[in-house]
Design a protein around this motif. Structure first.
Motif, short mmCIF file in Angstrom:
data_model
loop_
_atom_site.label_atom_id
_atom_site.label_comp_id
_atom_site.label_asym_id
_atom_site.label_seq_id
_atom_site.Cartn_x
_atom_site.Cartn_y
_atom_site.Cartn_z
N ILE A 9 0.65 -1.20 0.02
CA ILE A 9 0.07 0.06 0.00
C ILE A 9 0.90 1.22 0.13
O ILE A 9 0.71 2.20 -0.46
CB ILE A 9 -1.09 0.13 1.23
N ASP A 10 2.13 1.25 0.57
CA ASP A 10 2.93 2.43 0.61
C ASP A 10 3.50 2.66 -0.76
O ASP A 10 3.84 3.95 -1.07
CB ASP A 10 4.10 2.10 1.70
N VAL A 11 3.69 1.64 -1.66
CA VAL A 11 3.96 1.68 -2.99
C VAL A 11 3.03 2.74 -3.69
O VAL A 11 3.39 3.52 -4.42
CB VAL A 11 4.40 0.37 -3.70
N ILE A 12 1.86 2.23 -3.43
CA ILE A 12 0.70 2.92 -4.13
C ILE A 12 0.57 4.32 -3.83
O ILE A 12 0.60 5.31 -4.55
CB ILE A 12 -0.69 2.08 -4.02
N PHE A 48 -2.70 -0.15 -13.48
CA PHE A 48 -1.84 -0.93 -13.54
C PHE A 48 -0.72 -1.30 -12.59
O PHE A 48 -0.26 -2.19 -12.19
CB PHE A 48 -1.05 -0.49 -14.93
N LEU A 49 -0.51 -0.11 -11.81
CA LEU A 49 0.34 -0.08 -10.50
C LEU A 49 -0.32 -1.10 -9.76
O LEU A 49 0.49 -1.97 -8.98
CB LEU A 49 0.22 1.19 -10.05
N ILE A 50 -1.57 -0.95 -9.42
CA ILE A 50 -2.41 -1.88 -8.42
C ILE A 50 -2.04 -3.41 -8.88
O ILE A 50 -1.85 -4.10 -7.97
CB ILE A 50 -3.82 -1.63 -8.10
N ALA A 54 0.03 -5.81 -6.44
CA ALA A 54 -0.88 -7.08 -5.95
C ALA A 54 -0.55 -8.05 -6.65
O ALA A 54 -1.12 -9.19 -5.86
CB ALA A 54 -2.31 -6.62 -6.03
N GLY A 55 -0.15 -8.18 -7.69
CA GLY A 55 0.06 -9.41 -8.46
C GLY A 55 -1.15 -10.31 -8.88
O GLY A 55 -1.20 -11.23 -8.84
N VAL A 56 -2.25 -9.33 -9.26
CA VAL A 56 -3.39 -9.57 -9.88
C VAL A 56 -3.74 -8.71 -11.21
O VAL A 56 -3.01 -8.21 -11.51
CB VAL A 56 -4.47 -9.52 -8.69
N GLU A 57 -4.64 -9.52 -11.84
CA GLU A 57 -5.08 -9.05 -13.17
C GLU A 57 -6.56 -8.38 -12.62
O GLU A 57 -7.49 -9.02 -12.05
CB GLU A 57 -5.31 -10.04 -14.08
N ILE A 58 -6.65 -7.14 -13.22
CA ILE A 58 -7.81 -6.22 -13.00
C ILE A 58 -8.50 -5.98 -14.42
O ILE A 58 -8.01 -5.45 -15.17
CB ILE A 58 -7.59 -4.82 -12.28
N ARG A 77 -9.43 -5.05 -1.09
CA ARG A 77 -10.10 -5.70 -2.15
C ARG A 77 -8.65 -6.42 -2.98
O ARG A 77 -9.05 -7.54 -3.33
CB ARG A 77 -10.63 -4.79 -3.26
N PHE A 78 -7.52 -5.83 -3.16
CA PHE A 78 -6.49 -6.22 -3.81
C PHE A 78 -5.07 -6.84 -2.98
O PHE A 78 -4.54 -7.51 -3.29
CB PHE A 78 -6.00 -5.25 -4.94
N LEU A 79 -4.84 -6.27 -1.97
CA LEU A 79 -3.92 -6.47 -0.86
C LEU A 79 -4.08 -7.42 0.16
O LEU A 79 -2.98 -7.73 0.88
CB LEU A 79 -3.08 -5.08 -0.51
N ALA A 80 -5.26 -7.58 0.51
CA ALA A 80 -5.53 -8.37 1.77
C ALA A 80 -5.00 -10.02 1.70
O ALA A 80 -5.42 -10.48 0.48
CB ALA A 80 -7.02 -8.33 2.21
N GLY A 81 -4.55 -10.43 2.52
CA GLY A 81 -4.51 -11.99 2.43
C GLY A 81 -3.20 -12.63 1.74
O GLY A 81 -2.84 -13.59 1.62
#
Length: 81
Positions: A9-12, A48-50, A54-58, A77-81
C-alpha cells in the motif's frame, strides 16, 4: 544490516504523492478520485500499478470504482491476505 521492505500500500501511496508534490500524505480513507489525486488521464496507469503491486489482473470492464476509491478499499480488495 537489515533490509527494509516497503508495504504494497505504501508503493501505491508513494506513486500518488509523486504525482502531487504539494502533498506530504494521503489518508487511508481519502477519496482519491473525488480529490483528484487520481484523474482520468492517470487512471489506467494507476490500475496497472495496483495490478503490479498486488500480483493480480484487474478487468477494467468489470471494475467496481469503489474498489479503487481509497487506499483502505485498495488494501481490502487487492492486497489483503
Amino acid at each position: 544490516m537489515t533490509q527494509q521492505t516497503t508495504a504494497p500500500i505504501d508503493v501505491i501511496k508513494e506513486w500518488i504523492l509523486g504525482k502531487h508534490e504539494d502533498r506530504t500524505d494521503v489518508a487511508a480513507d481519502e477519496d482519491l478520485i473525488e480529490n483528484r489525486l487520481v484523474d482520468s488521464l492517470s487512471f489506467v496507469e494507476f490500475v496497472f500499478l495496483i495490478e503490479e503491486t498486488a500480483g493480480v489482473e484487474i478487468d477494467l470492464d468489470n471494475l467496481d470504482i469503489n474498489d479503487v476509491r481509497t487506499l483502505d478499499a485498495i488494501e481490502k480488495r487487492f492486497l489483503a491476505g
